[in-house]
Design an enzyme around this catalytic site. Structure first.
Site, PDB file in Angstrom:
ATOM      1  N   GLY A 270       2.406   1.990  10.685  1.00 23.16           N
ATOM      2  CA  GLY A 270       3.334   3.110  10.549  1.00 23.16           C
ATOM      3  C   GLY A 270       4.007   3.508  11.846  1.00 23.16           C
ATOM      4  O   GLY A 270       4.626   4.560  11.936  1.00 23.16           O
TER       5      GLY A 270
ATOM      6  N   HIS B  68      -9.415   1.102   4.662  1.00 19.77           N
ATOM      7  CA  HIS B  68      -8.147   1.252   5.388  1.00 19.77           C
ATOM      8  C   HIS B  68      -8.372   2.173   6.592  1.00 19.77           C
ATOM      9  O   HIS B  68      -9.157   3.119   6.514  1.00 19.77           O
ATOM     10  CB  HIS B  68      -7.071   1.834   4.461  1.00 19.77           C
ATOM     11  CG  HIS B  68      -5.709   1.775   5.055  1.00 19.77           C
ATOM     12  ND1 HIS B  68      -5.264   2.709   5.963  1.00 19.77           N
ATOM     13  CD2 HIS B  68      -4.704   0.869   4.910  1.00 19.77           C
ATOM     14  CE1 HIS B  68      -4.034   2.381   6.343  1.00 19.77           C
ATOM     15  NE2 HIS B  68      -3.672   1.279   5.715  1.00 19.77           N
TER      16      HIS B  68
ATOM     17  N   SER C 193       3.386  -2.452  10.285  1.00 21.10           N
ATOM     18  CA  SER C 193       4.844  -2.481  10.439  1.00 21.10           C
ATOM     19  C   SER C 193       5.450  -3.841  10.091  1.00 21.10           C
ATOM     20  O   SER C 193       6.400  -4.290  10.736  1.00 21.10           O
ATOM     21  CB  SER C 193       5.252  -2.042  11.853  1.00 21.10           C
ATOM     22  OG  SER C 193       4.797  -0.723  12.091  1.00 21.10           O
TER      23      SER C 193
ATOM     24  N   GLU D 115      -5.496  -5.303  10.381  1.00 24.56           N
ATOM     25  CA  GLU D 115      -4.502  -4.253  10.616  1.00 24.56           C
ATOM     26  C   GLU D 115      -4.778  -3.565  11.948  1.00 24.56           C
ATOM     27  O   GLU D 115      -5.598  -2.634  12.015  1.00 24.56           O
ATOM     28  CB  GLU D 115      -4.577  -3.215   9.491  1.00 24.56           C
ATOM     29  CG  GLU D 115      -4.292  -3.778   8.122  1.00 24.56           C
ATOM     30  CD  GLU D 115      -3.617  -2.748   7.235  1.00 24.56           C
ATOM     31  OE1 GLU D 115      -2.494  -3.001   6.805  1.00 24.56           O
ATOM     32  OE2 GLU D 115      -4.208  -1.676   7.006  1.00 24.56           O
TER      33      GLU D 115
ATOM     34  N   GLU E 272      -6.745   4.529   7.775  1.00 20.88           N
ATOM     35  CA  GLU E 272      -6.522   5.962   7.507  1.00 20.88           C
ATOM     36  C   GLU E 272      -7.746   6.576   6.830  1.00 20.88           C
ATOM     37  O   GLU E 272      -8.054   7.752   7.041  1.00 20.88           O
ATOM     38  CB  GLU E 272      -5.249   6.147   6.665  1.00 20.88           C
ATOM     39  CG  GLU E 272      -4.010   5.934   7.526  1.00 20.88           C
ATOM     40  CD  GLU E 272      -2.805   5.383   6.781  1.00 20.88           C
ATOM     41  OE1 GLU E 272      -2.738   5.509   5.546  1.00 20.88           O
ATOM     42  OE2 GLU E 272      -1.921   4.823   7.454  1.00 20.88           O
TER      43      GLU E 272
ATOM     44  N   GLY F 199       2.868  -1.080   4.241  1.00 25.92           N
ATOM     45  CA  GLY F 199       3.001   0.333   3.890  1.00 25.92           C
ATOM     46  C   GLY F 199       4.454   0.691   3.676  1.00 25.92           C
ATOM     47  O   GLY F 199       5.014   0.512   2.594  1.00 25.92           O
ATOM     48  N   GLY F 200       5.095   1.175   4.733  1.00 21.78           N
ATOM     49  CA  GLY F 200       6.459   1.709   4.649  1.00 21.78           C
ATOM     50  C   GLY F 200       7.447   0.815   3.897  1.00 21.78           C
ATOM     51  O   GLY F 200       8.166   1.287   3.002  1.00 21.78           O
TER      52      GLY F 200
ATOM     53  N   ASN G 215       0.878  -1.171   0.000  1.00 20.13           N
ATOM     54  CA  ASN G 215       0.000   0.000   0.000  1.00 20.13           C
ATOM     55  C   ASN G 215       0.917   1.223   0.000  1.00 20.13           C
ATOM     56  O   ASN G 215       1.516   1.556   1.021  1.00 20.13           O
ATOM     57  CB  ASN G 215      -0.878  -0.023   1.264  1.00 20.13           C
ATOM     58  CG  ASN G 215      -1.652   1.266   1.441  1.00 20.13           C
ATOM     59  OD1 ASN G 215      -1.792   2.056   0.508  1.00 20.13           O
ATOM     60  ND2 ASN G 215      -2.176   1.484   2.643  1.00 20.13           N
ATOM     61  N   TRP G 216       1.008   1.864  -1.148  1.00 16.87           N
ATOM     62  CA  TRP G 216       1.962   2.979  -1.266  1.00 16.87           C
ATOM     63  C   TRP G 216       1.437   4.271  -0.626  1.00 16.87           C
ATOM     64  O   TRP G 216       2.164   5.252  -0.542  1.00 16.87           O
ATOM     65  CB  TRP G 216       2.281   3.241  -2.746  1.00 16.87           C
ATOM     66  CG  TRP G 216       3.056   2.153  -3.416  1.00 16.87           C
ATOM     67  CD1 TRP G 216       3.459   0.953  -2.884  1.00 16.87           C
ATOM     68  CD2 TRP G 216       3.535   2.164  -4.764  1.00 16.87           C
ATOM     69  NE1 TRP G 216       4.151   0.225  -3.821  1.00 16.87           N
ATOM     70  CE2 TRP G 216       4.213   0.946  -4.983  1.00 16.87           C
ATOM     71  CE3 TRP G 216       3.457   3.084  -5.818  1.00 16.87           C
ATOM     72  CZ2 TRP G 216       4.813   0.636  -6.206  1.00 16.87           C
ATOM     73  CZ3 TRP G 216       4.057   2.777  -7.030  1.00 16.87           C
ATOM     74  CH2 TRP G 216       4.722   1.563  -7.227  1.00 16.87           C
ATOM     75  N   LYS G 217       0.182   4.277  -0.234  1.00 15.28           N
ATOM     76  CA  LYS G 217      -0.429   5.483   0.360  1.00 15.28           C
ATOM     77  C   LYS G 217      -0.162   6.694  -0.551  1.00 15.28           C
ATOM     78  O   LYS G 217      -0.079   6.531  -1.759  1.00 15.28           O
ATOM     79  CB  LYS G 217       0.084   5.711   1.781  1.00 15.28           C
ATOM     80  CG  LYS G 217       0.030   4.446   2.622  1.00 15.28           C
ATOM     81  CD  LYS G 217       0.199   4.697   4.076  1.00 15.28           C
ATOM     82  CE  LYS G 217       0.277   3.365   4.803  1.00 15.28           C
ATOM     83  NZ  LYS G 217       0.201   3.471   6.226  1.00 15.28           N
TER      84      LYS G 217
HETATM   85  C1  PEP Z   1      -0.689  -0.086   5.841  1.00 12.60           C
HETATM   86  O1  PEP Z   1      -0.615   0.986   5.303  1.00 12.60           O
HETATM   87  O2  PEP Z   1      -1.665  -0.806   5.623  1.00 12.60           O
HETATM   88  C2  PEP Z   1       0.389  -0.502   6.755  1.00 12.60           C
HETATM   89  C3  PEP Z   1       0.301  -1.663   7.350  1.00 12.60           C
HETATM   90  O3  PEP Z   1       1.445   0.364   6.910  1.00 12.60           O
HETATM   91  P1  PEP Z   1       2.873   0.050   7.603  1.00 12.60           P
HETATM   92  O4  PEP Z   1       3.371  -1.240   7.007  1.00 12.60           O
HETATM   93  O5  PEP Z   1       3.750   1.215   7.262  1.00 12.60           O
HETATM   94  O6  PEP Z   1       2.617  -0.090   9.063  1.00 12.60           O
END
Ligand code: PEP
Length: 251
Positions: free
Chosen positions: A173, A95, A213, A167, A97, A234-235, A9-11
């Site tokens: 994050g 999501h 994470s 999640e 966010e 994400g990251g 997920n590049w956000k």
């Molecule tokens: C996400 O955006 O769904 C996520 C899990 O982010 P991260 O891996 O950065 O925690």
């Protein structure tokens, strides 16, 4: 047998040229991975260019959101039909966010999921508790609410095209990962609830990803758990070397 799914997920990251640099790099690094479904989810703006660059490689494209109407006076929204034509096969829905900052609710999640399924887009439906929910002992209650209401009215047949992403919001994050045991406990709860809401066969077939994470250092342990079938990342999905390691977690 569930095939593991590793999705990035590049956000709100990467311009079109940056997105192309990343997928061209990933394409060559991941050519030989045939036992994992790999998905990248760029911003709406990059979907077409990324899908064209990936062609019919083993890397699939997803969007990060969609609207449930086909077209009309809905300024700034993007429909599932538009995503499909641009080359998306998957779409992240609900999501945390989106829930936290953009007013997404179980009701809007449900409308989006139903529309995605009707179009043949595969939804990645996010569920998960906030830190205060966990501390108050309400993790299962919150996850159940997201699952039951977000997926209300979806048939057992349609459920085979749904991916559920667990999640925990406190792990997204933040660098804090749920322990493999904490994650497995919730994944098992989700699979049991799917069996109750639909049936055993559906519960066995549905892919349940962990997100929060996830990185090269913890992916193996998490994915070794019985009910963890992949990751929504994400990251660590923003760099070719870490995403490569995640997609090759079983090598
Ligand atoms: C996400 O955006 O769904 C996520 C899990 O982010 P991260 O891996 O950065 O925690």
């Amino acid at each position: 047998m569930r095939i593991p799914v590793i999705a990035g997920n590049w956000k709100m990251n990467k311009t079109i040229s940056e997105a192309l640099d990343l997928v061209n790099d990933l394409k060559s690094r991941l050519t030989n991975v045939d036992d994992v479904t790999i998905i990248v989810c760029p911003t709406f703006l990059c979907i077409k260019s990324v899908a064209d660059a990936l062609g019919n490689s083993n890397i699939h494209v997803g969007a990060q959101n969609m609207f449930w109407e086909t077209s009309g006076a809905y300024t700034a929204e993007v429909s599932g039909e538009m995503l499909l034509e641009a080359g998306a096969e998957y779409v992240i829905i609900g999501h945390s966010e989106r829930r936290q900052y953009f007013g997404e609710t179980n009701e809007t999640v449900n409308k989006k999921v139903k529309k995605a399924l009707a179009l043949g887009l595969k939804p990645i439906v996010c569920v998960g508790e906030m830190l205060e929910d966990r501390e108050a002992g309400n993790t299962e209650k919150v996850v159940d609410d997201h699952l039951t209401n977000g997926l209300a009215g979806v048939s057992a047949d349609e459920m085979k095209n749904v991916i559920v992403a667990y999640e925990p919001v406190w792990a997204i994050g933040t660098g804090k990962t749920a322990t493999p045991e904490q994650a497995q406990e919730v994944h098992a709860f989700i699979r049991n609830r799917i069996a109750e809401l639909w049936n055993e066969e559906t519960a066995e077939a549905v892919v349940i990803q962990y997100g929060g994470s996830m990185k090269p250092g913890n992916v193996k342990e998490l994915l070794a758990q019985k009910d963890i079938d992949g990751g929504l990342i994400g990251g660590a999905a923003l760099k070719a070397d870490s995403f490569e390691e995640l997609a090759k977690f079983n090598k």
